[in-house]
Every structure is written in structure tokens, then in C-alpha cells.
Design a protein around this motif. Structure first.
Motif, PDB file in Angstrom:
ATOM      1  N   SER A  15      10.273 -28.124 -19.184  1.00 20.68           N
ATOM      2  CA  SER A  15      10.307 -27.045 -20.171  1.00 20.68           C
ATOM      3  C   SER A  15      10.340 -25.677 -19.484  1.00 20.68           C
ATOM      4  N   ASN A  24      17.936 -22.985 -24.027  1.00 22.00           N
ATOM      5  CA  ASN A  24      17.011 -23.357 -25.086  1.00 22.00           C
ATOM      6  C   ASN A  24      17.109 -24.855 -25.335  1.00 22.00           C
ATOM      7  N   VAL A  25      16.152 -25.377 -26.053  1.00 20.81           N
ATOM      8  CA  VAL A  25      16.055 -26.829 -26.254  1.00 20.81           C
ATOM      9  C   VAL A  25      17.293 -27.385 -26.941  1.00 20.81           C
ATOM     10  N   ALA A  26      17.789 -26.713 -27.951  1.00 24.35           N
ATOM     11  CA  ALA A  26      18.954 -27.222 -28.690  1.00 24.35           C
ATOM     12  C   ALA A  26      20.178 -27.334 -27.780  1.00 24.35           C
ATOM     13  N   THR A  27      20.405 -26.328 -26.956  1.00 23.90           N
ATOM     14  CA  THR A  27      21.555 -26.327 -26.048  1.00 23.90           C
ATOM     15  C   THR A  27      21.428 -27.415 -24.988  1.00 23.90           C
ATOM     16  N   ALA A  29      19.581 -30.146 -25.174  1.00 21.74           N
ATOM     17  CA  ALA A  29      19.663 -31.453 -25.837  1.00 21.74           C
ATOM     18  C   ALA A  29      21.119 -31.847 -26.059  1.00 21.74           C
ATOM     19  N   ALA A  30      21.913 -30.923 -26.573  1.00 22.86           N
ATOM     20  CA  ALA A  30      23.327 -31.221 -26.815  1.00 22.86           C
ATOM     21  C   ALA A  30      24.057 -31.536 -25.512  1.00 22.86           C
ATOM     22  N   ASP A  33      23.252 -34.952 -24.202  1.00 22.24           N
ATOM     23  CA  ASP A  33      23.555 -36.032 -25.150  1.00 22.24           C
ATOM     24  C   ASP A  33      22.282 -36.646 -25.730  1.00 22.24           C
ATOM     25  N   ASP A  35      19.142 -35.964 -28.936  1.00 21.48           N
ATOM     26  CA  ASP A  35      18.853 -35.154 -30.110  1.00 21.48           C
ATOM     27  C   ASP A  35      17.686 -34.226 -29.792  1.00 21.48           C
ATOM     28  N   LYS A  36      17.638 -33.119 -30.513  1.00 17.46           N
ATOM     29  CA  LYS A  36      16.638 -32.092 -30.238  1.00 17.46           C
ATOM     30  C   LYS A  36      15.221 -32.648 -30.356  1.00 17.46           C
ATOM     31  N   SER A  37      14.967 -33.456 -31.382  1.00 19.14           N
ATOM     32  CA  SER A  37      13.612 -34.003 -31.571  1.00 19.14           C
ATOM     33  C   SER A  37      13.222 -34.936 -30.430  1.00 19.14           C
ATOM     34  N   LEU A  40      12.384 -32.697 -27.466  1.00 21.85           N
ATOM     35  CA  LEU A  40      11.075 -32.076 -27.707  1.00 21.85           C
ATOM     36  C   LEU A  40       9.933 -33.057 -27.473  1.00 21.85           C
TER      37      LEU A  40
END
Length: 74
Positions: A15, A24-27, A29-30, A33, A35-37, A40
């Protein structure tokens, strides 16, 4: 004898590297490959990262897999 690092410690380290890399986490994660959850959950230490997941996150951050482990080097 091998030393096992706890998932929460790894998650906190990854982190911090994500933030230091300006991502950031969303970027991440994508790009990894995932998912954001799921990412996290790993960053919070609720689930363990697989080696493949660490390699994907490291690839996006341009860091070696070992750099994502506490005490590791780039």
C-alpha cells in the motif's frame, strides 16, 4: 528455516509503495487484473497475495516482486 511475513505487513508495505508511486487502488487493481475489493482485502491483510498477484502489481509499479516484500530490494 524460512521466515514467513504476515499478510498484513505485506499489505501495508505494498500500500505504501502504491502511494509512493503516485497510483491509486483502482488503477493498480485494473492493471494487475484484480478487482478493487480483492486488492483492498490483500492490502488490509485480510487475504494473502499470490506470487502472481505480487508480480502483476510490481510490474505496474515498475518494481521487482521482492521489492514488494518488507525488507526486499528493487
Amino acid at each position: 528455516m524460512s521466515r514467513r511475513t504476515n499478510p498484513q505487513t505485506i499489505g501495508q508495505h505494498v500500500s505504501a509503495l502504491i502511494v509512493a508511486g503516485g497510483a491509486n487502488v483502482a488503477t493498480v487493481a485494473a492493471a494487475a487484473d484484480m478487482d478493487k475489493s480483492g486488492l483492498l482485502a490483500r492490502l488490509n491483510g485480510d487475504r494473502e497475495f499470490t506470487v502472481r498477484e505480487l508480480a502483476r502489481v510490481g510490474g505496474f509499479l515498475r518494481l521487482s516482486t521482492s521489492a514488494l516484500l518488507p525488507g526486499g530490494s528493487a
